[in-house]
Design a protein around this motif. Structure first.
Motif, short mmCIF file in Angstrom:
data_model
loop_
_atom_site.label_atom_id
_atom_site.label_comp_id
_atom_site.label_asym_id
_atom_site.label_seq_id
_atom_site.Cartn_x
_atom_site.Cartn_y
_atom_site.Cartn_z
N ARG A 23 0.84 -1.20 0.00
CA ARG A 23 0.00 0.00 0.00
C ARG A 23 0.87 1.25 0.00
O ARG A 23 1.80 1.37 0.80
N LEU A 24 0.54 2.20 -0.89
CA LEU A 24 1.16 3.52 -0.93
C LEU A 24 0.11 4.54 -0.50
O LEU A 24 -0.91 4.70 -1.17
N THR A 25 0.37 5.21 0.62
CA THR A 25 -0.61 6.10 1.24
C THR A 25 -0.13 7.54 1.16
O THR A 25 1.06 7.82 1.35
N GLY A 26 -1.06 8.46 0.93
CA GLY A 26 -0.74 9.88 0.96
C GLY A 26 -0.68 10.52 -0.40
O GLY A 26 -0.94 9.88 -1.44
N GLU A 27 -0.34 11.81 -0.41
CA GLU A 27 -0.32 12.58 -1.66
C GLU A 27 0.74 12.09 -2.63
O GLU A 27 0.55 12.15 -3.84
N ARG A 28 1.86 11.66 -2.12
CA ARG A 28 2.91 11.11 -3.00
C ARG A 28 3.75 10.11 -2.21
O ARG A 28 4.25 10.43 -1.14
N GLN A 29 3.89 8.94 -2.76
CA GLN A 29 4.74 7.93 -2.15
C GLN A 29 5.33 7.05 -3.24
O GLN A 29 4.67 6.77 -4.26
N THR A 30 6.56 6.62 -3.01
CA THR A 30 7.30 5.86 -4.01
C THR A 30 7.75 4.52 -3.43
O THR A 30 8.12 4.44 -2.26
N ALA A 31 7.70 3.49 -4.26
CA ALA A 31 8.17 2.16 -3.88
C ALA A 31 9.07 1.63 -4.98
O ALA A 31 8.89 1.96 -6.17
N HIS A 32 10.03 0.82 -4.59
CA HIS A 32 10.97 0.21 -5.54
C HIS A 32 10.76 -1.30 -5.54
O HIS A 32 10.79 -1.95 -4.49
N LEU A 33 10.55 -1.85 -6.72
CA LEU A 33 10.35 -3.28 -6.90
C LEU A 33 11.52 -3.85 -7.68
O LEU A 33 12.13 -3.16 -8.50
N THR A 34 11.83 -5.10 -7.42
CA THR A 34 12.88 -5.79 -8.17
C THR A 34 12.30 -7.07 -8.76
O THR A 34 11.35 -7.65 -8.23
N LEU A 35 12.91 -7.48 -9.87
CA LEU A 35 12.47 -8.69 -10.57
C LEU A 35 13.70 -9.35 -11.18
O LEU A 35 14.39 -8.74 -12.01
N ASP A 36 13.98 -10.57 -10.77
CA ASP A 36 15.12 -11.32 -11.30
C ASP A 36 14.63 -12.27 -12.38
O ASP A 36 13.76 -13.11 -12.14
N ILE A 37 15.19 -12.14 -13.57
CA ILE A 37 14.79 -12.96 -14.71
C ILE A 37 16.04 -13.66 -15.26
O ILE A 37 16.90 -13.01 -15.86
N PRO A 38 16.18 -14.96 -15.05
CA PRO A 38 17.35 -15.67 -15.58
C PRO A 38 17.39 -15.69 -17.11
O PRO A 38 18.47 -15.66 -17.70
N ALA A 39 16.22 -15.77 -17.77
CA ALA A 39 16.17 -15.83 -19.23
C ALA A 39 14.95 -15.07 -19.72
O ALA A 39 13.86 -15.18 -19.13
N LEU A 40 15.11 -14.31 -20.81
CA LEU A 40 14.03 -13.48 -21.32
C LEU A 40 13.12 -14.21 -22.29
O LEU A 40 11.98 -13.78 -22.52
N LYS A 41 13.55 -15.31 -22.85
CA LYS A 41 12.78 -15.96 -23.91
C LYS A 41 11.37 -16.37 -23.48
O LYS A 41 10.40 -16.14 -24.22
N PRO A 42 11.18 -16.96 -22.29
CA PRO A 42 9.82 -17.38 -21.94
C PRO A 42 8.89 -16.23 -21.54
O PRO A 42 7.70 -16.44 -21.39
N VAL A 43 9.43 -15.01 -21.37
CA VAL A 43 8.61 -13.89 -20.88
C VAL A 43 7.69 -13.40 -22.00
O VAL A 43 8.15 -13.07 -23.09
N GLU A 44 6.40 -13.35 -21.72
CA GLU A 44 5.42 -12.91 -22.72
C GLU A 44 4.81 -11.56 -22.38
O GLU A 44 4.08 -10.99 -23.20
N GLY A 45 5.07 -11.02 -21.22
CA GLY A 45 4.52 -9.73 -20.85
C GLY A 45 4.79 -9.43 -19.39
O GLY A 45 5.29 -10.28 -18.64
N VAL A 46 4.46 -8.21 -18.98
CA VAL A 46 4.62 -7.78 -17.60
C VAL A 46 3.35 -7.04 -17.20
O VAL A 46 2.81 -6.25 -17.99
N GLN A 47 2.87 -7.29 -16.00
CA GLN A 47 1.66 -6.62 -15.55
C GLN A 47 1.79 -6.20 -14.10
O GLN A 47 2.58 -6.75 -13.33
N LEU A 48 1.01 -5.19 -13.75
CA LEU A 48 0.97 -4.65 -12.40
C LEU A 48 -0.49 -4.50 -12.01
O LEU A 48 -1.24 -3.78 -12.68
N ARG A 49 -0.90 -5.20 -10.97
CA ARG A 49 -2.29 -5.17 -10.54
C ARG A 49 -2.44 -4.16 -9.39
O ARG A 49 -1.68 -4.18 -8.43
#
Length: 745
Positions: free
Chosen positions: A111-137
């Motif tokens: 949860r990001l609360t308030g007028e402005r808040q920032t979060a940093h996410l990381t994603l480790d991908i060993p290989a790009l070939k199987p990746v078909e897309g990226v989504q954020l819910r």
């Protein structure tokens, strides 16, 4: 069952009607029964095609069964919320490599609360070939005004077009271009700029928020394209751990606990560094799991090779292991490399002014009407100041011009407010550096916390805040913190021990009724005790996990409590009688009960003066409730720690709490630490145990050492000084008397 019988009855009734109509009735129009093949004739036997009806009824039956026994899977997952249910329908061959957040999350929701808040996410991908897309819910509060709000996403330094938040009834999806990803570590920055529809002020800041479902956010990977090799298994494992937090281990018998603990330690690389992973053992040919597995481990003694990766019949990536192979662990290192140490927080050297930048303080700007900017740093384990020495925070800060009246900033040190600064006058510029001096005895060895709390009222409070991209208050990273040095002293406690624990230092005690639970907790805890960078291990450290039914191995009597006391802590109701005040009616000056009451009060004050601090442990526990306890029973063995757990304890929750405490000011300390239901550690220190000096006493450190002992027990120190004074007087009198006669001669 009743629904299925009704449906069978409907089918039989339809068949009976068809048979009756066949020899006697008139032809029915083809439209009367869906799927009927043309018009029926009275001269020909009437054939009614019931297959569409049967298929419809079968589909309804399947849906009814699914509703009565829901099967939770990654692609069928739907999170129910107060804003309404949301569902994410994905083909069964797709899975998600979830994001890892830079903060603690609850139930996979950030949860990001308030007028402005920032979060940093990381994603480790060993290989790009199987990746078909990226989504954020995401979903957002109904109080967020979409036209004045934005969600900004940056992928590996590339900004994406702003998204207007409009997910008021459930989670919605933001698609992220997959061509921005790279093999290896990816960094995704998410910033929520939010405006309240009606109000403005600190209370309104808490009412506007955006939540991100990290269990349904990440890289979309096709399992059919997932290679059956090390990279493929690592990707599937990351998806399994991120979504479920557990990994299944199949074996012909019960897997050896030593091997399970080793596997748990190996799997920790797939977590965020402190997330606990639960290993669930099951039979070799088990089936009927409620969730579709993404990755699992299978042990086979007859495997010709130490290990190999296969595709299971259910589509899972399966790591096949031969636990009896001699080189299985070295081969496993190629699949699951050694986990990197967890980065430590900033370290402060006493006696040296250290800038906030050196202490890794990056949250410099306050945009919210209520903002907490926290700085955590670590002091040496042998640092102790109990006297009135002062620490100094040299604060360089600035705030916006024309802020409303009563705007202010609180400076807190470990939860204690040390300064209140007004922000409603002389704004619009950087203020002159301000030296904030505060008692150094607020701080403690290990992790400490400095928090800057900014509170800016709305002007007016019943209208939306004016749009602004400038911060309300800014702290310059050139600000510095100076903590006085101290002799190498400490209280006997568990703080340094918890931070230095390693998985191979865990011991599961024997339990007649809870052995499997204790072993499960030990294995789960092993996955979350990754080494912390810069903190060396303690060679003789040990953490013994003890069940509540096996407390004879824990010397609780040394702490003045009995097993019954801990049973009340874990299961009992609060004892309000211990908190009730005792009335003392006045029956006259010479009343015996009144005199006794007064003497007890005086005795308690003298005792508190002699030994200030926590009361006896039994009294301290009287009205506390918790779900686990860390106990250091023998001060002569300060590296031997016991974790006491009740039968109904959650292994993952306890392991996560211990792992987070190693990098937090909310950490176990003292000789007894209780984990409460809200995840906080409440600590007890034996007031009768004096501090320990770990360096030789000298003229250089005498004053500081004496100050610490005097602050620990003022009465004892006064009595010591009084004794030395009397001794000095006696020696002086002896000298005077013994030399008086000689002077007369």
């Amino acid at each position: 069952m009743r629904i299925q019988r009704n449906r069978v009855g409907i089918i039989l009734a339809v068949l009976a009607i068809g048979l009756l109509i066949g020899p006697f009735g008139e032809a029915l129009p083809a439209q009367t029964i869906p799927g009927a093949r043309g018009a029926l004739s009275t001269s020909q036997p009437q054939v009614i095609d019931l297959s569409p009806l049967l298929e419809t009824l079968k589909a309804q039956t399947d849906r009814g069964d699914a509703a009565s026994e829901p099967a939770m899977s990654l692609h069928q997952y739907a999170r129910k919320t107060e804003a309404g249910p949301s569902s994410l329908a994905q083909p069964s061959h797709l899975l998600l490599l979830p994001f890892q957040a830079d903060r603690a999350v609850t139930d996979h929701v950030m949860r990001l609360t308030g007028e402005r808040q920032t979060a940093h996410l990381t994603l480790d991908i060993p290989a790009l070939k199987p990746v078909e897309g990226v989504q954020l819910r995401y979903r957002n509060s109904i109080n967020v005004q979409s036209s004045q709000s934005q969600i900004l996403i940056n992928v590996n330094g590339t900004p994406l077009p702003a998204v207007a938040p409009a997910a008021f009834e459930g989670f919605k999806t933001i698609s992220v271009p997959s061509n921005l990803l790279v093999e290896g570590r990816n960094t995704i920055t998410v910033q929520a700029k939010q405006a309240h529809r009606i109000f403005c002020g600190p209370k309104a800041s808490f009412q506007i928020w955006t939540e991100f479902d990290l269990a349904q956010s990440g890289a979309i990977v096709s399992s059919t394209n997932l290679p059956t090799d090390a990279n493929g298994f690592r990707m599937a494992l990351a998806a399994q751990v991120g979504r479920y937090g557990r990994v299944t281990v199949r074996a012909a018998g019960e897997p050896p606990q030593t091997f399970m603990r080793t596997m748990s330690e190996k799997l920790s690389a797939a977590s965020a560094g402190t997330q606990a992973i639960t290993l669930v053992s099951e039979g070799l040919y088990a089936n009927g799991a409620a969730t579709h597995p993404i990755a699992r481990i299978t042990l086979r003694d007859n495997l010709p090779t130490p290990l190999e990766v296969r595709r299971g019949a259910d589509g899972a990536e399966v790591l096949m292991l031969n636990p009896k192979a001699k080189d299985v662990l070295s081969a496993l290192d190629k699949i699951l490399p050694q986990s990197a140490p967890v980065p430590d927080i900033g370290k402060l050297m006493p006696g040296v002014a250290t800038s906030l930048k050196e202490l890794q303080f990056t949250d410099l700007n306050a945009y919210n009407r209520y903002t907490e900017q926290s700085l955590q740093f670590r002091l040496p384990n042998d640092w102790l100041i109990l006297s009135s020495a002062k620490a100094t925070l040299r604060l360089s800060y600035g705030f916006a011009a024309d802020l409303p009246q009563s705007a202010l900033m609180l400076v807190k040190v470990d939860g204690v407010t040390v300064r209140l600064l007004p922000l409603d006058t002389n704004g619009g510029k950087v203020q002159p550096p301000l030296d904030i001096r505060f008692p150094a005895n607020i701080l403690k060895s290990g992790v400490n916390n400095v928090t800057f709390v900014t509170i800016v009222p709305g002007n007016p409070p019943d209208r939306p805040c004016p749009k602004s991209d400038t911060p309300l208050m800014t702290i310059l990273d050139g600000s510095s913190l100076l903590v006085p040095s101290s002799p190498r002293m400490k209280f006997i406690g568990m703080n340094s021990l918890v931070a230095a624990l390693r998985p191979n230092q865990l011991v599961a005690s024997r339990s007649a009724a809870l052995q499997s639970h204790i072993e499960k907790l030990t294995t789960t805890l092993a996955s979350s005790l990754r080494p912390i960078s810069g903190i060396p291990p303690i060679s003789d450290a040990q953490l013994k996990i003890v069940a509540l039914d096996n407390l004879q191995n824990v010397s609780l009597a040394k702490l003045g409590v009995q097993p019954r006391t801990l049973e009340n802590v874990f299961f009992g109701a609060p004892d309000t009688r211990a908190q009730a005040s005792i009335e003392n009616p006045d029956y006259g000056f010479f009343n015996a009960s009144k005199l006794l009451f007064s003497l007890e009060a005086i005795g308690k004050k003298i005792s508190d003066l002699a030994q200030p601090g926590d009361p006896p442990l039994k009294q301290w526990l009287a009205n506390r409730r918790g779900k686990a306890a860390l106990v250091l029973t023998d001060p002569k063995r300060p590296h031997k720690l016991s974790l006491i757990v009740p039968p109904n304890s959650d292994a993952a929750q306890i392991a996560d709490a211990i792992a987070r405490a190693r990098l937090s000011s909310n950490a176990p300390r003292g000789q007894f630490s209780l984990l409460t239901e809200d995840g906080k550690w409440e600590n007890w220190q034996d007031a009768s145990a004096p501090p320990v000096l770990e360096e030789p006493l000298s003229l250089g450190n005498f004053r500081a050492v004496a100050g610490n002992f005097a602050s620990w027990s003022p009465l004892y120190f006064v009595l010591l000084l009084f004794g030395l004074t009397v001794l000095s007087i006696v020696l002086a009198l002896v000298f005077v008397i013994s030399t008086r006669g000689k002077r007369k001669k």
